[in-house]
Design an enzyme around this catalytic site. Structure first.
Site, PDB file in Angstrom:
ATOM      1  N   ARG A   1      -8.297  14.085  -4.378  1.00 17.35           N
ATOM      2  CA  ARG A   1      -9.257  12.977  -4.323  1.00 17.35           C
ATOM      3  C   ARG A   1      -9.939  12.962  -2.877  1.00 17.35           C
ATOM      4  O   ARG A   1      -9.695  13.647  -1.909  1.00 17.35           O
ATOM      5  CB  ARG A   1      -9.097  12.037  -5.046  1.00 17.35           C
ATOM      6  CG  ARG A   1      -8.760  11.971  -6.676  1.00 17.35           C
ATOM      7  CD  ARG A   1      -8.851  10.842  -7.403  1.00 17.35           C
ATOM      8  NE  ARG A   1     -10.177  10.147  -7.072  1.00 17.35           N
ATOM      9  CZ  ARG A   1     -10.233   8.874  -7.672  1.00 17.35           C
ATOM     10  NH1 ARG A   1      -9.109   8.393  -8.274  1.00 17.35           N
ATOM     11  NH2 ARG A   1     -11.449   8.052  -7.637  1.00 17.35           N
TER      12      ARG A   1
ATOM     13  N   ALA B   1      -5.851   0.668  -5.857  1.00 20.76           N
ATOM     14  CA  ALA B   1      -6.201   0.941  -4.585  1.00 20.76           C
ATOM     15  C   ALA B   1      -5.256   0.337  -3.490  1.00 20.76           C
ATOM     16  O   ALA B   1      -5.634   0.835  -2.233  1.00 20.76           O
ATOM     17  CB  ALA B   1      -7.718   0.216  -4.563  1.00 20.76           C
TER      18      ALA B   1
ATOM     19  N   GLU C   1       6.266   5.331  -8.432  1.00 17.48           N
ATOM     20  CA  GLU C   1       4.843   5.253  -8.173  1.00 17.48           C
ATOM     21  C   GLU C   1       4.161   6.100  -9.039  1.00 17.48           C
ATOM     22  O   GLU C   1       4.339   7.335  -9.240  1.00 17.48           O
ATOM     23  CB  GLU C   1       4.651   5.436  -6.588  1.00 17.48           C
ATOM     24  CG  GLU C   1       3.079   5.445  -6.334  1.00 17.48           C
ATOM     25  CD  GLU C   1       2.861   5.913  -4.966  1.00 17.48           C
ATOM     26  OE1 GLU C   1       1.700   6.019  -4.506  1.00 17.48           O
ATOM     27  OE2 GLU C   1       3.868   5.866  -3.813  1.00 17.48           O
TER      28      GLU C   1
ATOM     29  N   ARG D   1     -13.399   2.078 -17.654  1.00 18.59           N
ATOM     30  CA  ARG D   1     -13.738   2.528 -16.089  1.00 18.59           C
ATOM     31  C   ARG D   1     -13.664   4.115 -15.827  1.00 18.59           C
ATOM     32  O   ARG D   1     -12.447   4.516 -16.058  1.00 18.59           O
ATOM     33  CB  ARG D   1     -12.614   1.700 -15.253  1.00 18.59           C
ATOM     34  CG  ARG D   1     -13.107   2.150 -13.822  1.00 18.59           C
ATOM     35  CD  ARG D   1     -11.914   1.427 -12.711  1.00 18.59           C
ATOM     36  NE  ARG D   1     -12.099   2.009 -11.537  1.00 18.59           N
ATOM     37  CZ  ARG D   1     -10.948   2.450 -10.669  1.00 18.59           C
ATOM     38  NH1 ARG D   1      -9.898   1.888 -11.174  1.00 18.59           N
ATOM     39  NH2 ARG D   1     -11.239   2.713  -9.520  1.00 18.59           N
TER      40      ARG D   1
ATOM     41  N   PRO E   1      -5.289  -3.375  -8.948  1.00 15.91           N
ATOM     42  CA  PRO E   1      -6.431  -3.814  -9.224  1.00 15.91           C
ATOM     43  C   PRO E   1      -7.197  -2.694  -9.807  1.00 15.91           C
ATOM     44  O   PRO E   1      -6.987  -1.707  -9.855  1.00 15.91           O
ATOM     45  CB  PRO E   1      -7.180  -3.888  -7.577  1.00 15.91           C
ATOM     46  CG  PRO E   1      -6.142  -3.138  -6.807  1.00 15.91           C
ATOM     47  CD  PRO E   1      -4.717  -3.357  -7.354  1.00 15.91           C
ATOM     48  N   ASN E   2      -8.071  -3.270 -10.911  1.00 10.24           N
ATOM     49  CA  ASN E   2      -9.070  -2.540 -11.533  1.00 10.24           C
ATOM     50  C   ASN E   2      -8.248  -1.761 -12.762  1.00 10.24           C
ATOM     51  O   ASN E   2      -9.153  -1.124 -13.505  1.00 10.24           O
ATOM     52  CB  ASN E   2      -9.860  -1.696 -10.697  1.00 10.24           C
ATOM     53  CG  ASN E   2     -10.890  -2.426  -9.853  1.00 10.24           C
ATOM     54  OD1 ASN E   2     -11.533  -3.408 -10.101  1.00 10.24           O
ATOM     55  ND2 ASN E   2     -10.700  -1.788  -8.458  1.00 10.24           N
TER      56      ASN E   2
ATOM     57  N   ASN F   1       1.818   1.347 -10.534  1.00 10.73           N
ATOM     58  CA  ASN F   1       0.565   1.888 -10.439  1.00 10.73           C
ATOM     59  C   ASN F   1      -0.138   0.844  -9.424  1.00 10.73           C
ATOM     60  O   ASN F   1      -0.796   0.035 -10.108  1.00 10.73           O
ATOM     61  CB  ASN F   1      -0.315   2.283 -11.497  1.00 10.73           C
ATOM     62  CG  ASN F   1      -1.729   3.013 -11.160  1.00 10.73           C
ATOM     63  OD1 ASN F   1      -1.854   2.965  -9.932  1.00 10.73           O
ATOM     64  ND2 ASN F   1      -2.099   3.702 -11.935  1.00 10.73           N
TER      65      ASN F   1
ATOM     66  N   HIS G   1       0.418   7.341 -10.505  1.00 15.04           N
ATOM     67  CA  HIS G   1      -1.146   7.251 -10.498  1.00 15.04           C
ATOM     68  C   HIS G   1      -1.654   8.295 -11.596  1.00 15.04           C
ATOM     69  O   HIS G   1      -1.142   9.058 -11.872  1.00 15.04           O
ATOM     70  CB  HIS G   1      -1.763   7.900  -9.189  1.00 15.04           C
ATOM     71  CG  HIS G   1      -1.224   7.148  -7.957  1.00 15.04           C
ATOM     72  ND1 HIS G   1      -1.668   5.974  -7.854  1.00 15.04           N
ATOM     73  CD2 HIS G   1      -0.149   7.348  -7.244  1.00 15.04           C
ATOM     74  CE1 HIS G   1      -0.957   5.340  -6.593  1.00 15.04           C
ATOM     75  NE2 HIS G   1      -0.043   6.206  -6.265  1.00 15.04           N
TER      76      HIS G   1
ATOM     77  N   TYR H   1     -10.075   8.503 -15.388  1.00 18.59           N
ATOM     78  CA  TYR H   1      -8.894   7.640 -15.711  1.00 18.59           C
ATOM     79  C   TYR H   1      -8.750   7.803 -17.365  1.00 18.59           C
ATOM     80  O   TYR H   1      -7.737   7.079 -18.008  1.00 18.59           O
ATOM     81  CB  TYR H   1      -9.243   6.204 -15.670  1.00 18.59           C
ATOM     82  CG  TYR H   1      -9.149   6.219 -13.927  1.00 18.59           C
ATOM     83  CD1 TYR H   1      -8.212   6.390 -13.230  1.00 18.59           C
ATOM     84  CD2 TYR H   1     -10.427   5.936 -13.310  1.00 18.59           C
ATOM     85  CE1 TYR H   1      -8.180   6.204 -11.761  1.00 18.59           C
ATOM     86  CE2 TYR H   1     -10.545   5.727 -11.856  1.00 18.59           C
ATOM     87  CZ  TYR H   1      -9.502   5.938 -11.124  1.00 18.59           C
ATOM     88  OH  TYR H   1      -9.559   5.793  -9.937  1.00 18.59           O
TER      89      TYR H   1
END
Length: 145
Positions: A108, A78, A99, A18, A10-11, A75, A101, A23
């Site tokens: 974070r 969320a 994985e 964004r 998502p996103n 990736n 990111h 990012y």
């Protein structure tokens, strides 16, 4: 020839616009095009898929087994911090995954520091920006071709 699957959660369709301070300014299309070119040059194939819907990602993971994907670069966005369904899907297909990111999730907010996927991943690349995708593909081509 090996088959790789690039999955984005998502996103991530908003990459490039964004929160560029977190990012960066590279779009998802830029990432997909670069990885596709790397694969083509090495005589491999890459299928790219992004969804904001968990069930679409689960279905794509299930399909990966039917099309003989050698490795998934994922990736989960969320969903990293919340999706047991994605974990179960990945565990159920017996295909290695890496994985990825863009930001360092471990530096974070507290809720972002837990991944439901990391312990079953072949490896985790976190905090290296969009270059993390290229690193994951390099490893995938070396280990799973």
């Amino acid at each position: 020839m090996s088959n790789f699957l690039l999955l984005n959660g998502p996103n991530l369709n908003l990459l490039g616009s964004r929160e560029p301070e977190i990012y960066g300014s590279t779009s998802l299309a830029d990432i997909e095009n670069k990885l596709s070119a790397i694969c083509a040059a090495a005589n491999h194939s890459l299928d790219s898929f992004q969804s904001n819907a968990e069930h679409d990602l689960v279905n794509k993971i299930h399909e990966a087994k039917d099309v003989n994907v050698n490795c998934i670069i994922f990736n989960p966005g969320a969903f990293t911090h919340s999706s047991i369904a994605l974990r179960d899907a990945l565990s159920g297909i017996n295909i290695p995954f890496i994985e990825v990111h863009i930001s360092n999730i471990y530096s974070r907010e507290d809720f972002r520091q837990k991944s439901y996927l990391s312990d079953i991943a072949e490896g985790v690349i976190s905090g290296l920006g969009t270059e993390g995708y290229e690193l994951a593909l390099t490893v995938a081509m070396k280990r799973f071709s």
